[in-house]
Design a protein around this motif. Structure first.
Motif, PDB file in Angstrom:
ATOM      1  N   ILE A  54       0.877  -1.167   0.000  1.00 32.51           N
ATOM      2  CA  ILE A  54       0.000   0.000   0.000  1.00 32.51           C
ATOM      3  C   ILE A  54       0.914   1.216   0.000  1.00 32.51           C
ATOM      4  N   TYR A  55       0.732   2.090  -0.976  1.00 26.16           N
ATOM      5  CA  TYR A  55       1.577   3.277  -1.075  1.00 26.16           C
ATOM      6  C   TYR A  55       0.914   4.456  -0.372  1.00 26.16           C
ATOM      7  N   LEU A  56       1.742   5.236   0.308  1.00 22.28           N
ATOM      8  CA  LEU A  56       1.267   6.412   1.043  1.00 22.28           C
ATOM      9  C   LEU A  56       2.049   7.635   0.605  1.00 22.28           C
ATOM     10  N   LEU A  57       1.367   8.625   0.090  1.00 28.83           N
ATOM     11  CA  LEU A  57       1.998   9.894  -0.284  1.00 28.83           C
ATOM     12  C   LEU A  57       1.798  10.865   0.869  1.00 28.83           C
ATOM     13  N   CYS A  58       2.888  11.189   1.551  1.00 23.25           N
ATOM     14  CA  CYS A  58       2.776  11.994   2.771  1.00 23.25           C
ATOM     15  C   CYS A  58       4.114  12.637   3.084  1.00 23.25           C
ATOM     16  N   ARG A  59       4.097  13.932   3.303  1.00 23.83           N
ATOM     17  CA  ARG A  59       5.352  14.633   3.626  1.00 23.83           C
ATOM     18  C   ARG A  59       5.681  14.577   5.116  1.00 23.83           C
ATOM     19  N   ASN A  60       4.689  14.201   5.945  1.00 20.12           N
ATOM     20  CA  ASN A  60       4.888  14.139   7.392  1.00 20.12           C
ATOM     21  C   ASN A  60       5.378  12.744   7.779  1.00 20.12           C
ATOM     22  N   GLY A  61       6.661  12.642   8.111  1.00 18.80           N
ATOM     23  CA  GLY A  61       7.263  11.344   8.405  1.00 18.80           C
ATOM     24  C   GLY A  61       6.650  10.659   9.601  1.00 18.80           C
ATOM     25  N   ASP A  62       6.318  11.414  10.652  1.00 19.68           N
ATOM     26  CA  ASP A  62       5.729  10.808  11.854  1.00 19.68           C
ATOM     27  C   ASP A  62       4.351  10.240  11.556  1.00 19.68           C
ATOM     28  N   TYR A  63       3.554  10.993  10.788  1.00 17.20           N
ATOM     29  CA  TYR A  63       2.209  10.519  10.461  1.00 17.20           C
ATOM     30  C   TYR A  63       2.290   9.288   9.553  1.00 17.20           C
ATOM     31  N   ALA A  64       3.225   9.311   8.599  1.00 18.96           N
ATOM     32  CA  ALA A  64       3.414   8.159   7.711  1.00 18.96           C
ATOM     33  C   ALA A  64       3.803   6.921   8.508  1.00 18.96           C
ATOM     34  N   ALA A  65       4.646   7.096   9.529  1.00 25.35           N
ATOM     35  CA  ALA A  65       5.058   5.961  10.358  1.00 25.35           C
ATOM     36  C   ALA A  65       3.875   5.396  11.139  1.00 25.35           C
ATOM     37  N   THR A  66       2.997   6.274  11.627  1.00 31.61           N
ATOM     38  CA  THR A  66       1.812   5.835  12.369  1.00 31.61           C
ATOM     39  C   THR A  66       0.895   5.000  11.485  1.00 31.61           C
TER      40      THR A  66
ATOM     41  N   HIS B 223       4.745   2.356 -11.365  1.00 25.68           N
ATOM     42  CA  HIS B 223       5.209   1.751 -12.617  1.00 25.68           C
ATOM     43  C   HIS B 223       5.908   0.424 -12.359  1.00 25.68           C
ATOM     44  N   GLY B 224       6.637   0.346 -11.243  1.00 26.27           N
ATOM     45  CA  GLY B 224       7.413  -0.854 -10.962  1.00 26.27           C
ATOM     46  C   GLY B 224       6.606  -1.966 -10.328  1.00 26.27           C
ATOM     47  N   GLU B 225       5.693  -1.645  -9.407  1.00 19.17           N
ATOM     48  CA  GLU B 225       4.890  -2.653  -8.707  1.00 19.17           C
ATOM     49  C   GLU B 225       3.523  -2.073  -8.395  1.00 19.17           C
ATOM     50  N   ALA B 226       2.490  -2.695  -8.916  1.00 19.31           N
ATOM     51  CA  ALA B 226       1.126  -2.196  -8.693  1.00 19.31           C
ATOM     52  C   ALA B 226       0.742  -2.383  -7.227  1.00 19.31           C
ATOM     53  N   PRO B 227       0.213  -1.349  -6.590  1.00 18.04           N
ATOM     54  CA  PRO B 227      -0.162  -1.451  -5.181  1.00 18.04           C
ATOM     55  C   PRO B 227      -1.589  -1.956  -4.998  1.00 18.04           C
ATOM     56  N   LEU B 228      -1.890  -2.388  -3.780  1.00 18.74           N
ATOM     57  CA  LEU B 228      -3.275  -2.696  -3.433  1.00 18.74           C
ATOM     58  C   LEU B 228      -4.113  -1.422  -3.418  1.00 18.74           C
ATOM     59  N   ALA B 229      -3.521  -0.359  -2.900  1.00 16.05           N
ATOM     60  CA  ALA B 229      -4.217   0.925  -2.800  1.00 16.05           C
ATOM     61  C   ALA B 229      -3.182   2.026  -2.649  1.00 16.05           C
ATOM     62  N   VAL B 230      -3.598   3.241  -2.946  1.00 17.57           N
ATOM     63  CA  VAL B 230      -2.741   4.418  -2.737  1.00 17.57           C
ATOM     64  C   VAL B 230      -3.459   5.350  -1.774  1.00 17.57           C
ATOM     65  N   LEU B 231      -2.766   5.728  -0.706  1.00 14.79           N
ATOM     66  CA  LEU B 231      -3.285   6.689   0.258  1.00 14.79           C
ATOM     67  C   LEU B 231      -2.602   8.024   0.030  1.00 14.79           C
ATOM     68  N   VAL B 232      -3.352   9.095   0.050  1.00 10.85           N
ATOM     69  CA  VAL B 232      -2.803  10.436  -0.140  1.00 10.85           C
ATOM     70  C   VAL B 232      -3.214  11.301   1.039  1.00 10.85           C
ATOM     71  N   ASP B 233      -2.213  11.838   1.727  1.00 10.29           N
ATOM     72  CA  ASP B 233      -2.483  12.725   2.854  1.00 10.29           C
ATOM     73  C   ASP B 233      -2.813  14.123   2.361  1.00 10.29           C
ATOM     74  N   GLU B 234      -3.782  14.762   3.013  1.00  6.59           N
ATOM     75  CA  GLU B 234      -4.217  16.086   2.579  1.00  6.59           C
ATOM     76  C   GLU B 234      -3.105  17.133   2.650  1.00  6.59           C
ATOM     77  N   ALA B 235      -2.066  16.888   3.468  1.00  5.09           N
ATOM     78  CA  ALA B 235      -0.971  17.848   3.577  1.00  5.09           C
ATOM     79  C   ALA B 235      -0.117  17.899   2.314  1.00  5.09           C
ATOM     80  N   GLY B 236      -0.301  16.904   1.434  1.00  6.07           N
ATOM     81  CA  GLY B 236       0.399  16.954   0.156  1.00  6.07           C
ATOM     82  C   GLY B 236       1.791  16.367   0.208  1.00  6.07           C
ATOM     83  N   CYS B 237       2.573  16.690  -0.804  1.00  5.91           N
ATOM     84  CA  CYS B 237       3.917  16.146  -0.945  1.00  5.91           C
ATOM     85  C   CYS B 237       4.904  17.279  -1.202  1.00  5.91           C
TER      86      CYS B 237
END
Length: 420
Positions: free
Chosen positions: A10-22, A48-62
């Protein structure tokens, strides 16, 4: 559940490292691998390299793109859910994000249960069980046509000419929809529908009448007798497929609400016992083996008392998910009550069933559960397995498995006890 494809990340797009770890920690508790990206370019390359089950995007952006730019790009590359994590927002904002490719919204703080349920349903939808259809018609021509149409659409079709055999066939085949001729020599379709509706076990099965009858009043009268829809014979094949598929889907959803435990989506206590009664009767009739297992999470009360019921629910759901993965379809697995689960093993010896339960025990004990304050937890379960004996009834089988479970707990927990 379908076969375990949860090795995909599962891929997560998130600039906040602590929130991504949680988020990653919570997903890991369910055996899911999360990979976080602070930059959209790295995420797109990973898709492109490996299709994920889902992609999560945090509202804070990247760090390198505006979300209005990256969301449509993710949507084009990713066939799975695109989930937006955010605080509550206005409807217009949600509509704009949906237009950009977002398929689902999860509120903050992040709730892993809702995501897990969504992923499980997505996987089930990718590998659906074929619809089971019973056709009741004395016309070989009509039966052949409808059977071919539905079989080519991937459905499993059984047909019968004599309507008097239908109650027995319904009990045996458990169809999810009955296509019923209105006029047959032995009885009319509405008479048979009325008989079927008298049996609580058959009451919810959709009945679609097939007839050359075009009089609207007669059609409505037939529906009042227990039918759900009315189709004119030799109608458009696509219409037949669409109606059957929609009604089976609705039946499955309603049946899941009635038969499944809301937290785990496994069989609830009532329907677990009902299924066990059926399997015990079948095993005695066919003289085939049957095993039954009782599972109880170790020290579960201490988990609730120390970490709260929210953590306890996550532990229960993590075990339920493993059970669904190991027993596809989940119609032999149920939540017996509280932190107790049961598994039915048709055609299995005591040792074979015990080995499967022990493999499950090992996997569950290796899961890393996370408390509300981020503390890692390891939790185990104990189990008891019993074999159906000659003349043994359902209640005795449950009691024997339960005694084996207490034997395992008395011996130190985190093990499988075998009935003596």
């Amino acid at each position: 559940m379908v076969s375990d494809t949860s090795t995909a990340p599962i891929y997560l797009l998130c600039r906040n490292g602590d929130y991504a770890a949680t988020v990653s920690q919570q997903l890991a508790m369910f055996g899911l691998r999360a990979v976080a990206f602070p930059r959209a370019s790295a995420l797109l390359a990973a898709i492109h390299g490996e299709a994920p089950l889902a992609v999560l995007v945090d509202e804070a952006g990247c760090e390198d793109m505006m979300l209005t730019q990256v969301l449509p790009m993710i949507a084009r590359l990713n066939s799975g859910p695109l989930v937006y994590l955010s605080l509550p927002m206005a409807a217009q904002e949600q509509i704009e994000l949906a237009r950009a490719g977002v398929t689902d919204f999860l509120p903050k703080p992040f709730d892993s249960h809702r995501l897990i349920d969504q992923i499980d349903r997505m996987l089930e939808a990718q590998s659906p069980q074929p619809a089971r259809v019973l056709i009741v018609d004395d016309s070989e021509t009509l039966t052949h046509w409808a059977s071919n149409v539905l079989t080519m659409a991937g459905m499993r079709v059984r047909s019968v000419k004599n309507p008097l055999k239908v109650p027995q066939l319904v009990a045996l085949e458990k169809p999810e929809l009955i296509l019923l001729d209105m006029y047959m020599p032995e009885c009319t379709g509405d008479e048979l529908a009325k008989v079927l509706r008298q049996n609580p076990a058959f009451d919810g099965i959709p009945i679609v009448f097939l007839s050359s009858e075009t009089q609207r009043g007669r059609q409505l009268s037939a529906r009042r007798m227990g039918g759900d829809d009315f189709l004119v014979k030799n109608n458009d094949p696509d219409e037949l497929i669409d109606i059957v598929a929609m009604m089976v889907d609705r039946y499955r959803r309603l049946r899941e609400l009635m038969t499944r435990d809301s937290l785990t989506r496994l069989l609830n206590h009532t329907h677990l016992i009902e299924r066990l009664l059926q399997e015990v009767a079948r095993a005695h009739e066919t003289v085939r083996p049957l095993a039954f297992a009782m599972i109880d999470i170790d020290h579960f009360k201490s988990v609730n008392d120390r970490y709260g019921h929210a953590v306890g629910d996550r532990v229960i759901k993590s075990l339920a998910r493993l059970l669904r993965q190991n027993f596809p379809g989940a119609d032999l697995v149920g939540r017996y009550g509280g932190e107790e689960f049961s598994i039915i093993f048709p055609d299995a010896s005591l040792l074979r069933a015990a080995q499967q339960v022990d493999d499950l025990r090992q996997r569950f004990s290796e899961l890393c559960h996370i408390s509300g304050n981020g503390e890692p937890l390891t939790i185990s379960f104990s189990a008891g397995v019993a074999q159906l004996g000659n003349g043994m009834q359902t209640e005795q089988l449950i009691e024997t498995a339960d005694a084996a479970l207490y034997q395992a707990k008395a011996a130190g927990r985190n093990q499988v006890g075998l009935a003596r």
